[in-house]
Motif scaffolding. Structure first.
Motif, mmCIF file in Angstrom:
data_model
loop_
_atom_site.group_PDB
_atom_site.id
_atom_site.type_symbol
_atom_site.label_atom_id
_atom_site.label_comp_id
_atom_site.label_asym_id
_atom_site.label_seq_id
_atom_site.Cartn_x
_atom_site.Cartn_y
_atom_site.Cartn_z
ATOM 1 N N ARG A 14 33.096 19.228 132.609
ATOM 2 C CA ARG A 14 34.304 19.788 132.031
ATOM 3 C C ARG A 14 35.553 19.151 132.622
ATOM 4 O O ARG A 14 36.563 18.991 131.944
ATOM 5 C CB ARG A 14 34.330 21.301 132.290
ATOM 6 N N GLY A 15 35.506 18.796 133.880
ATOM 7 C CA GLY A 15 36.681 18.233 134.541
ATOM 8 C C GLY A 15 37.679 19.312 134.908
ATOM 9 O O GLY A 15 37.394 20.506 134.857
ATOM 10 N N ASP A 16 38.868 18.904 135.268
ATOM 11 C CA ASP A 16 39.913 19.862 135.626
ATOM 12 C C ASP A 16 40.359 20.642 134.403
ATOM 13 O O ASP A 16 40.379 20.114 133.287
ATOM 14 C CB ASP A 16 41.116 19.137 136.230
ATOM 15 N N PRO A 17 40.749 21.897 134.594
ATOM 16 C CA PRO A 17 41.231 22.675 133.447
ATOM 17 C C PRO A 17 42.558 22.139 132.943
ATOM 18 O O PRO A 17 43.359 21.571 133.699
ATOM 19 C CB PRO A 17 41.394 24.086 134.031
ATOM 20 N N SER A 18 42.804 22.315 131.652
ATOM 21 C CA SER A 18 44.114 21.981 131.106
ATOM 22 C C SER A 18 45.141 22.973 131.631
ATOM 23 O O SER A 18 44.802 24.099 131.999
ATOM 24 C CB SER A 18 44.078 22.013 129.580
ATOM 25 N N LEU A 19 46.399 22.538 131.679
ATOM 26 C CA LEU A 19 47.467 23.375 132.230
ATOM 27 C C LEU A 19 47.071 23.894 133.612
ATOM 28 O O LEU A 19 47.174 25.081 133.924
ATOM 29 C CB LEU A 19 47.775 24.546 131.297
ATOM 30 N N ALA A 20 46.605 22.962 134.440
ATOM 31 C CA ALA A 20 46.046 23.339 135.748
ATOM 32 C C ALA A 20 47.033 24.106 136.612
ATOM 33 O O ALA A 20 46.638 24.948 137.429
ATOM 34 C CB ALA A 20 45.573 22.085 136.480
ATOM 35 N N ASP A 21 48.338 23.841 136.440
ATOM 36 C CA ASP A 21 49.328 24.501 137.286
ATOM 37 C C ASP A 21 49.466 25.987 136.991
ATOM 38 O O ASP A 21 49.976 26.742 137.834
ATOM 39 C CB ASP A 21 50.694 23.815 137.142
ATOM 40 N N VAL A 22 49.004 26.438 135.815
ATOM 41 C CA VAL A 22 49.077 27.868 135.496
ATOM 42 C C VAL A 22 47.692 28.468 135.239
ATOM 43 O O VAL A 22 47.579 29.634 134.861
ATOM 44 C CB VAL A 22 49.991 28.118 134.264
ATOM 45 N N HIS A 23 46.633 27.699 135.461
ATOM 46 C CA HIS A 23 45.269 28.158 135.207
ATOM 47 C C HIS A 23 44.914 29.312 136.140
ATOM 48 O O HIS A 23 45.054 29.216 137.364
ATOM 49 C CB HIS A 23 44.285 27.003 135.417
ATOM 50 N N ARG A 24 44.474 30.432 135.557
ATOM 51 C CA ARG A 24 44.070 31.637 136.298
ATOM 52 C C ARG A 24 45.160 32.134 137.264
ATOM 53 O O ARG A 24 44.844 32.635 138.357
ATOM 54 C CB ARG A 24 42.781 31.368 137.077
ATOM 55 N N THR A 25 46.408 32.013 136.899
ATOM 56 C CA THR A 25 47.498 32.424 137.789
ATOM 57 C C THR A 25 47.994 33.845 137.514
ATOM 58 O O THR A 25 48.743 34.396 138.327
ATOM 59 C CB THR A 25 48.698 31.461 137.659
ATOM 60 N N ILE A 26 47.620 34.448 136.387
ATOM 61 C CA ILE A 26 48.091 35.784 136.039
ATOM 62 C C ILE A 26 47.003 36.795 136.371
ATOM 63 O O ILE A 26 45.911 36.763 135.806
ATOM 64 C CB ILE A 26 48.480 35.864 134.555
ATOM 65 N N ALA A 27 47.311 37.669 137.316
ATOM 66 C CA ALA A 27 46.319 38.622 137.824
ATOM 67 C C ALA A 27 45.907 39.617 136.745
ATOM 68 O O ALA A 27 46.712 40.013 135.895
ATOM 69 C CB ALA A 27 46.883 39.365 139.032
#
Length: 444
Positions: A14-27
């Motif tokens: 899969r590689g790195d997620p797209s939009l890595a800077d905001v990936h899984r950032t919202i609790a």
């Protein structure tokens, strides 16, 4: 990761997620009431809903309402139903596989096929961007009197707004979108009240008629509305931004995330239907009623609203709503472009560079048409971009339906049979309508 992905039915890492800077950032809350847990998922659906209200949609809806009255309202309704189903599949793909649609296509298909799909996705985003450039420039012209030629160039500056919001956090991006959607809703609510449409005819407009398919001109506008509603870049966008939520990795957590994400997109798209239908109803109740059957230019519509509705505030509301639509659409197109490029090619450009590249590609044809043909040329270009989007749609829809139906790839979150059948019918209907459009175009 590579071994795990192969075992799950995917051929590549899969590689790195797209939009890595905001990936899984919202609790996401693990406890508390369902309402409080669902609140964490409020937002992505409204970014997707923006696609229903972009400036290109205005052109097709104005043209359809002024020429055929309320008849094409059923197309807006059917398009909305299609969108609800397809966007729910996007959330399912993202949560079930951890991939956005671009990553899934790159992983599942041979490289030549993946590159072709990437190219088609980029064409769709450019078509979207052209509509946004023109719509925003017209909005600036209507409100501030900025010439269209200058307004087209000024739209490139929106990159700084997007960068600033992304630095503050993804919730700020969503807050801006929702606030602007509220402004648009108020503007159209007032205009519809002033227009006083025939509500009996409005209700009849939501009933299907065979004339839409048999009349080539009506079909052309219907496909334009379809292309403006179920937009290819929205499918890539939704499957990426759903993953900004930190929803966990267990099956119960993923099931709950899928439920709340689907509710979010369904409610947002229903709201978008109201706005989308309002544009067409406004055109039917003012222009078609007055015998003006060829209104597709946003500037012309703006100028005629005041004498038809008898209130000077009407065109101002129209211009404000249009500008808000343009700003909203630029934000979502930027994110979609980033997801497509990173997902298909694993190329990570700085957001400002990615934005300037796609905006420059859109500005050139928009500027040429604006300078050479003026308002009438931009109207035709807006409708054409929406038909191009409709023609591109199948190349995003079919892979989405195939992936989400595959238990090897999706595991326990694979689409149930009934959902796969409905989505498959939608994909076939879209493809058939596009073939009919091409046949009519060649036959003419």
């Amino acid at each position: 990761m590579f071994v795990e992905d192969q075992a799950a039915g995917w051929s590549r890492d899969r590689g790195d997620p797209s939009l890595a800077d905001v990936h899984r950032t919202i609790a996401v809350r693990r406890s508390g009431s369902a309402w409080r847990r669902a609140a964490a998922f409020l937002g992505p659906g409204y970014l997707v809903a923006v696609g229903y209200m972009d400036p290109g949609n205005w052109a097709t809806s104005l043209a359809g309402g002024s020429k055929f009255g309320y008849t094409l309202l059923v197309v807006a309704l059917v398009s909305n139903i299609m969108a609800v189903v397809l966007q729910s599949l996007c959330a399912r793909l993202a949560i079930g596989s951890g991939r956005d649609l671009a990553q899934a296509c790159r992983d599942a298909f041979p490289r030549p096929v993946a590159y072709m799909l990437w190219l088609l996705a980029e064409v769709a985003i450019i078509a979207t961007d052209i509509a946004e450039v023109i719509g925003t420039a017209i909005g600036l012209n209507l409100i501030f009197g900025i010439p269209l030629e200058i307004g087209v160039v000024v739209t490139a500056l929106d990159v700084f707004l997007i960068l600033y919001l992304q630095k503050l956090g993804f919730r700020w991006v969503e807050a801006l979108i929702i606030a602007l959607l509220a402004v648009i809703a108020v503007c159209f609510g007032v205009q519809i009240a002033l227009a006083d449409p025939n509500w009996g005819e409005v209700i009849r407009g939501f009933a299907p008629t065979t004339e839409i398919v048999s009349n080539p001109e009506m079909l052309y506008l219907a496909l334009g509305i379809l292309g403006a509603t179920v937009m290819p870049h929205n499918l890539y966008l939704h499957s990426g931004i759903v993953q900004t939520r930190a929803y966990g990795d267990t099956l119960p957590e993923k099931r709950e995330a899928l439920k709340f994400a689907t509710i979010d997109s369904t409610v947002a798209l229903t709201f978008a239907l109201l706005i989308n239908a309002s544009i067409l109803i406004l055109a039917a109740a003012t222009f078609h009623k007055a015998g003006m059957n060829d209104i597709a230019e946003l500037g012309q519509a703006h100028a005629l609203l005041s004498p038809l509705l008898g209130l000077a505030i009407a065109p101002a509301l129209f211009g404000i709503a249009l500008l808000c639509c343009g700003i909203n659409s630029t934000v979502t197109a930027t994110l979609a472009g980033q997801i497509v490029m990173e997902g298909f090619l694993k190329i990570k450009l700085r957001p400002w560079l990615r934005r300037l590249i796609t905006r420059a590609i859109a500005i050139v044809p928009a500027a040429i048409v604006t300078i050479w043909y003026g308002d009438s040329g931009t109207a035709h270009l807006l409708v054409l971009t929406q038909v191009v989007l409709s023609l591109q749609l199948s190349f995003a829809v079919f892979p989405l339906v195939i992936f989400t139906a595959d238990r090897k790839k999706m595991g326990a979150l694979a689409s149930p049979l009934w959902l796969t059948i409905i989505a498959g019918v939608i994909a076939v209907v879209i493809a058939a309508l596009n073939l009919k459009l091409l046949y009519d175009f060649v036959a003419a």
